[in-house]
Motif scaffolding. Structure first.
Motif, PDB file in Angstrom:
ATOM      1  N   LYS A  73       0.841  -1.203   0.000  1.00  0.00           N
ATOM      2  CA  LYS A  73       0.000   0.000   0.000  1.00  0.00           C
ATOM      3  C   LYS A  73       0.872   1.248   0.000  1.00  0.00           C
ATOM      4  O   LYS A  73       0.597   2.208  -0.734  1.00  0.00           O
ATOM      5  CB  LYS A  73      -0.931  -0.007   1.214  1.00  0.00           C
ATOM      6  N   TYR A 107      -7.793  -2.396  -9.016  1.00  0.00           N
ATOM      7  CA  TYR A 107      -8.685  -3.556  -8.902  1.00  0.00           C
ATOM      8  C   TYR A 107      -8.590  -4.183  -7.518  1.00  0.00           C
ATOM      9  O   TYR A 107      -7.539  -4.133  -6.869  1.00  0.00           O
ATOM     10  CB  TYR A 107      -8.337  -4.613  -9.957  1.00  0.00           C
ATOM     11  N   ARG A 108      -9.687  -4.792  -7.099  1.00  0.00           N
ATOM     12  CA  ARG A 108      -9.711  -5.457  -5.795  1.00  0.00           C
ATOM     13  C   ARG A 108      -9.329  -6.929  -5.946  1.00  0.00           C
ATOM     14  O   ARG A 108     -10.068  -7.838  -5.574  1.00  0.00           O
ATOM     15  CB  ARG A 108     -11.099  -5.328  -5.168  1.00  0.00           C
ATOM     16  N   THR A 109      -8.158  -7.124  -6.515  1.00  0.00           N
ATOM     17  CA  THR A 109      -7.612  -8.462  -6.670  1.00  0.00           C
ATOM     18  C   THR A 109      -6.444  -8.620  -5.718  1.00  0.00           C
ATOM     19  O   THR A 109      -5.958  -7.639  -5.135  1.00  0.00           O
ATOM     20  CB  THR A 109      -7.144  -8.703  -8.116  1.00  0.00           C
ATOM     21  N   GLU A 110      -5.972  -9.848  -5.572  1.00  0.00           N
ATOM     22  CA  GLU A 110      -4.850 -10.080  -4.666  1.00  0.00           C
ATOM     23  C   GLU A 110      -3.639  -9.254  -5.071  1.00  0.00           C
ATOM     24  O   GLU A 110      -2.920  -8.707  -4.213  1.00  0.00           O
ATOM     25  CB  GLU A 110      -4.493 -11.570  -4.662  1.00  0.00           C
ATOM     26  N   LEU A 123      -4.984  -5.149  -4.670  1.00  0.00           N
ATOM     27  CA  LEU A 123      -5.812  -4.642  -3.579  1.00  0.00           C
ATOM     28  C   LEU A 123      -5.089  -3.577  -2.766  1.00  0.00           C
ATOM     29  O   LEU A 123      -5.659  -2.536  -2.429  1.00  0.00           O
ATOM     30  CB  LEU A 123      -6.242  -5.796  -2.668  1.00  0.00           C
ATOM     31  N   ASP A 124      -3.827  -3.815  -2.456  1.00  0.00           N
ATOM     32  CA  ASP A 124      -3.040  -2.845  -1.688  1.00  0.00           C
ATOM     33  C   ASP A 124      -2.310  -1.857  -2.598  1.00  0.00           C
ATOM     34  O   ASP A 124      -2.362  -0.644  -2.379  1.00  0.00           O
ATOM     35  CB  ASP A 124      -2.030  -3.568  -0.797  1.00  0.00           C
ATOM     36  N   TRP A 163      -4.629   0.658  -4.242  1.00  0.00           N
ATOM     37  CA  TRP A 163      -5.575   1.337  -3.351  1.00  0.00           C
ATOM     38  C   TRP A 163      -5.532   2.854  -3.529  1.00  0.00           C
ATOM     39  O   TRP A 163      -6.579   3.507  -3.664  1.00  0.00           O
ATOM     40  CB  TRP A 163      -5.265   0.965  -1.900  1.00  0.00           C
ATOM     41  N   ARG A 220      -8.632   5.249  -4.881  1.00  0.00           N
ATOM     42  CA  ARG A 220      -9.248   6.255  -4.004  1.00  0.00           C
ATOM     43  C   ARG A 220      -9.087   7.658  -4.585  1.00  0.00           C
ATOM     44  O   ARG A 220     -10.005   8.482  -4.503  1.00  0.00           O
ATOM     45  CB  ARG A 220      -8.629   6.190  -2.619  1.00  0.00           C
TER      46      ARG A 220
END
Length: 302
Positions: free
Chosen positions: A52, A178-181, A184-185, A188, A192
């Motif tokens: 992240k 994308y909210r994939t593995e 996701l971080d 982010w 946003r």
């Protein structure tokens, strides 16, 4: 530099010329260059711990780089700025890509599927005519906000640096948000920031579509549908477009072979769609563009 008169010229130039194929066959489009920069950062930073934080750093580099490039180009005067802004707007090309789906469907369902696959990421091989038309109309509504109103809005606010920053953030969101593995971080921050930059333009786009179609009295319904949408912003222009056309949009669709049970937008609207509905959506794209052009002229007068 006064942004309103330059934006008016850029909007008109983009509407007249769009994306000249002869030019972009010889030179890489700025969006392609942005994508290459994002891909490099993805390869070099998206690994190990603290993804992240690495994603925040990648976004900061993109924003600083985009702002710097926009600032340098601005030094060359209003003609260069106008041309650069027109290149980064997408009204004519959006209408052309969406209209191509209607033209394809009139030839055959297979051609319509091929054409819509160029503008959406969902599975298209099993789509019927209605699903193909629905995907094209949803893309039209969302990209009117993302590809035209939002970049124009940020040009008005921040000049060419503001426009370039918006475009690079929006491109980053489309590639890594994308909210994939894997993302996701790391993605982010880009996702946003894209949500933040599109907050006002998405609602402004919906407001203009609703005003054009006499749908302002149903603004509460548009709001309700927008809040049920999986995206905090895309649902606004989609909900307004659905009511302008009196059709149902969104709903379940397939991604990577898996059906996603997404909510309908304007669930009481007409479900069977035809190429004529795509044509009507394209007409709304141009009318909304015209309203925004008028609003920009009003800003200039004031």
């Amino acid at each position: 530099m006064d942004t309103a008169p330059i934006l008016i010229c850029a909007l008109l130039l983009d509407a007249a010329l769009g994306e000249p194929a002869w030019l972009w066959k010889r030179l890489p489009h700025p969006a392609v260059l942005m994508g290459r920069a994002i891909a490099v950062l993805d390869r070099r930073l998206n690994h190990g711990p603290d993804r992240k934080a690495r994603g925040v750093a990648a976004l900061a580099l993109l924003v600083l780089g985009g702002g710097a490039i926009g600032g340098v180009l601005s030094l060359f005067g209003p003609v260069v700025v106008t041309i650069a802004a027109a290149i980064l707007l997408a009204q004519r090309s959006l209408v052309q890509h969406v209209s191509a789906v209607a033209d394809g469907l009139r030839m055959s369902l297979a051609q319509g599927r091929r054409n819509v696959a160029m503008i959406v990421s969902r599975d298209t091989t099993a789509m019927d005519t209605s699903a193909t038309a629905r995907a094209a109309i949803e893309s039209a509504a969302e990209n009117l906000s993302d590809g035209v109103i939002a970049p124009a809005f940020w040009f008005l606010i921040g000049g060419l640096p503001g426009l370039v920053i918006y475009k690079v953030v929006n491109t980053a969101d489309s590639m890594i948000g994308y909210r994939t593995e894997k993302y996701l971080d790391f993605g982010w921050a880009a996702a946003r920031m894209d949500d933040l930059l599109n907050w006002v333009p998405a609602r402004l786009t919906a407001l203009m579509i609703a005003a054009l179609s006499g749908g302002l009295h149903r603004w509460s319904d548009i709001t309700d549908d927008a809040h049920r949408h999986r995206s905090p912003n895309a649902g606004w222009p989609e909900a307004a477009m659905a009511r302008a056309l009196k059709v149902a949009l969104a709903g379940p669709r397939s991604y990577d072979g898996t059906i996603q049970p997404l909510s309908w937008v304007n669930a009481g609207g007409r479900v069977p769609l035809t190429p004529a509905d795509i044509d009507a959506a394209c007409a709304i794209l141009w009318k909304t563009w015209g309203v925004f052009l008028g609003l920009t002229a009003l800003v200039l007068l004031l």
